[in-house]
Design a protein around this motif. Structure first.
Motif, short mmCIF file in Angstrom:
data_model
loop_
_atom_site.label_atom_id
_atom_site.label_comp_id
_atom_site.label_asym_id
_atom_site.label_seq_id
_atom_site.Cartn_x
_atom_site.Cartn_y
_atom_site.Cartn_z
N PHE A 41 2.32 21.35 -11.06
CA PHE A 41 2.93 22.08 -9.95
C PHE A 41 3.69 23.31 -10.42
O PHE A 41 3.62 24.38 -9.80
N GLY A 42 4.41 23.19 -11.53
CA GLY A 42 5.13 24.35 -12.05
C GLY A 42 4.18 25.47 -12.40
O GLY A 42 4.45 26.65 -12.11
N ASN A 43 3.04 25.14 -13.01
CA ASN A 43 2.05 26.16 -13.35
C ASN A 43 1.45 26.77 -12.09
O ASN A 43 1.17 27.97 -12.03
N LEU A 48 0.86 -1.18 0.00
CA LEU A 48 0.00 0.00 0.00
C LEU A 48 0.90 1.23 0.00
O LEU A 48 1.73 1.39 0.89
N THR A 49 0.71 2.11 -1.00
CA THR A 49 1.52 3.32 -1.12
C THR A 49 0.63 4.54 -1.03
O THR A 49 -0.39 4.63 -1.74
N LEU A 50 0.98 5.49 -0.18
CA LEU A 50 0.24 6.74 -0.03
C LEU A 50 1.03 7.88 -0.67
O LEU A 50 2.26 7.87 -0.65
N SER A 51 0.32 8.85 -1.21
CA SER A 51 1.01 9.95 -1.88
C SER A 51 1.73 10.85 -0.89
O SER A 51 2.78 11.41 -1.20
N GLY A 52 1.18 10.99 0.33
CA GLY A 52 1.84 11.81 1.34
C GLY A 52 1.95 13.26 0.89
O GLY A 52 0.96 13.90 0.55
N VAL A 53 3.16 13.77 0.84
CA VAL A 53 3.42 15.15 0.40
C VAL A 53 4.35 15.08 -0.80
O VAL A 53 5.53 14.76 -0.68
N ASP A 54 3.82 15.36 -1.98
CA ASP A 54 4.61 15.34 -3.19
C ASP A 54 4.15 16.46 -4.11
O ASP A 54 3.41 17.36 -3.69
N GLN A 55 4.57 16.42 -5.38
CA GLN A 55 4.27 17.52 -6.30
C GLN A 55 2.78 17.63 -6.64
O GLN A 55 2.34 18.65 -7.18
N TYR A 56 1.99 16.58 -6.37
CA TYR A 56 0.57 16.62 -6.69
C TYR A 56 -0.30 16.98 -5.49
O TYR A 56 -1.52 17.13 -5.62
N THR A 57 0.30 17.12 -4.32
CA THR A 57 -0.47 17.44 -3.12
C THR A 57 -1.11 18.81 -3.22
O THR A 57 -2.26 19.01 -2.85
N PHE A 58 -0.35 19.76 -3.74
CA PHE A 58 -0.78 21.15 -3.78
C PHE A 58 -1.02 21.58 -5.23
O PHE A 58 -0.27 21.20 -6.13
N GLY A 59 -2.07 22.36 -5.46
CA GLY A 59 -2.33 22.89 -6.79
C GLY A 59 -3.01 24.24 -6.70
O GLY A 59 -3.70 24.55 -5.72
N TYR A 60 -2.82 25.07 -7.74
CA TYR A 60 -3.50 26.37 -7.77
C TYR A 60 -3.74 26.76 -9.22
O TYR A 60 -2.86 26.61 -10.09
N HIS A 61 -4.95 27.24 -9.48
CA HIS A 61 -5.33 27.69 -10.82
C HIS A 61 -6.45 28.72 -10.66
O HIS A 61 -7.26 28.60 -9.73
N PRO A 62 -6.53 29.72 -11.53
CA PRO A 62 -7.59 30.73 -11.38
C PRO A 62 -9.00 30.16 -11.49
O PRO A 62 -9.95 30.78 -11.04
N VAL A 63 -9.18 28.99 -12.09
CA VAL A 63 -10.50 28.36 -12.16
C VAL A 63 -10.82 27.62 -10.87
O VAL A 63 -11.87 27.81 -10.26
N SER A 64 -9.90 26.77 -10.44
CA SER A 64 -10.18 25.91 -9.28
C SER A 64 -9.75 26.53 -7.96
O SER A 64 -10.20 26.09 -6.90
N GLY A 65 -8.87 27.52 -8.01
CA GLY A 65 -8.31 28.07 -6.79
C GLY A 65 -7.30 27.10 -6.18
O GLY A 65 -6.74 26.25 -6.87
#
Length: 407
Positions: free
Chosen positions: A132-134, A51-68
């Motif tokens: 994440f870069g965006n 069993l593998t959990l994502s934990g804290v990686d590049q997909y944990t955080f996101g930001y976009h003017p549509v989704s916030g």
């Protein structure tokens, strides 16, 4: 005072986190992979079950003017040839949950995968900007390179390898597309400037192409590996995608047929890479922009870069500028060599790099081309290149680009 302190801590954390993530994204192997996966635990449930959990990686955080701001967490369970994974998240400005699930059986010659998702999606799919870069550029400088919509999709995939040199794929899917508008304008350092509208930049696209609709697709992909070894890698990829029906339009659907030839040849001190792609659409005047032919690349200062073949895609044209729903052809080549007239560069192991790319389609019979010359392997990872681009016979611009190996 406490609010100011909390705000500073948040800013310091974002700067620290984004700097390390950006370092991994742009500098690849130069940075330990544990930095990008700050916490990525794997638990052995039994001898052959993990069993593998994502934990804290590049997909944990996101930001976009549509989704916030958005947060995601995922879990993957593997057991022998069986694998299933689930992702759950929430987009705060859009007030939308994010959910993905897939289950599959993977064997040496045959694999079957069933998946479903409810999430925000780039019109260019996996050819779009890295999430994440965006996100980091949007948070700090209000520069957004992604145009996204809300996607509900279910699909069934089959993959069959009858021989080592032949791979057959098929995909049946139903997707519901919902057009989205910007909901937020937050930025740490550019609060007086609004984000540009959430509409792809393409002179030939109409509102019809990005309107809400439901599409049913069947695709078949045949890949032939002509040669694959340490010094030479050649492959031919044939693909056919047919939209069976479209609830938004009348007619008998649309078909896209394409072929891609890739060749990567490497010697002890040089590398030659080329790619040729061509295809055509049938009955596709009002085809959803998601199904258009898209090309990798953006016109930002730092371009996507591959340690083997240099910059990926077109780096002097806007993200969606070259997308087309007509016949199309594309050719690109790159030469990276350690041979120099200036011997000092050879001693420093700095490589000399040349790039040439061209794309043409039935939307505009003028070829879009760009040519670059520069140097790579600077400090082991960086490259710097000067590009000149043309639209037909008309000069477009000269731009300086930098990149770093990400693969």
């Amino acid at each position: 005072m406490e609010q100011m302190t909390a705000k500073r801590i948040l800013i310091y954390f974002l700067v620290f986190f984004s700097t390390h993530i950006a370092a991994q994204e742009y500098y690849g192997p130069l940075v330990n992979s544990k930095i990008i996966n700050l916490y990525h635990p794997t638990f052995a449930i039994s001898d052959n079950t993990n069993l593998t959990l994502s934990g804290v990686d590049q997909y944990t955080f996101g930001y976009h003017p549509v989704s916030g701001f958005a947060l995601e967490q995922s879990a993957e369970l593997t057991r022998n040839n069986f694998r299933t994974s689930a992702t759950a998240g929430y987009a705060f400005s859009a007030k939308q949950p994010i959910a993905k699930y897939d289950i599959g059986i993977y064997r040496d010659q045959l694999s079957v995968k069933l998946s479903a998702q409810h999430c925000f999606y780039d019109w260019k799919a996996d050819l779009g900007e890295r999430q994440f870069g965006n996100s980091i550029r949007s948070v700090f400088s209000k520069r957004n390179s992604k145009s996204i919509f809300l996607l509900d999709k279910a699909n069934l995939q089959f993959s069959f390898l009858p021989y080592n040199w032949l791979k057959l794929n098929s995909d049946i899917s139903i997707a519901r597309i919902k057009r989205q508008e910007n909901r937020c304008n937050f930025s740490l350092f550019r609060r007086d400037k609004d984000f540009t509208p959430n509409t792809p930049y393409n002179n030939h696209m109409t509102t019809e192409n990005i309107n809400n609709r439901t599409v049913y697709d069947v695709s078949v992909n045949v890949a032939i590996v002509a040669e694959s070894n340490e010094t030479n890698n050649r492959s031919i990829d044939f693909r056919a995608i047919h939209s069976i029906n479209d609830s938004h339009l009348e007619g008998y659907g649309h078909t896209h047929i394409s072929a891609i030839y890739k060749n990567l040849h490497r010697t002890s001190n040089s590398l030659f890479a080329c790619e040729i792609e061509c295809g055509t659409f049938f009955n596709a005047n009002d085809l959803s922009f998601l199904h258009w032919q898209h090309y990798k690349g953006t016109d930002k200062m730092f371009g996507l870069s591959n340690e083997l073949s240099g910059y990926e895609g077109f780096v002097t044209f806007k993200t969606y500028e070259l997308s087309t729903n007509k016949w199309h052809a594309m050719a690109k080549t790159s030469i990276i060599t350690q041979r120099h007239v200036i011997k000092v560069l050879e001693k420093a192991y700095i490589s000399q790099e040349l790039y040439a790319r061209c794309a043409i389609s039935g939307l505009d019979n003028r070829p879009y081309s760009e040519f670059g010359y520069g140097f790579g392997n600077i400090l082991g990872q960086l490259r710097a290149t000067c590009f000149v681009s043309f639209c037909g016979n008309d000069f477009r611009k000269v731009e300086f680009r930098m990149g770093a190996d990400i693969k």
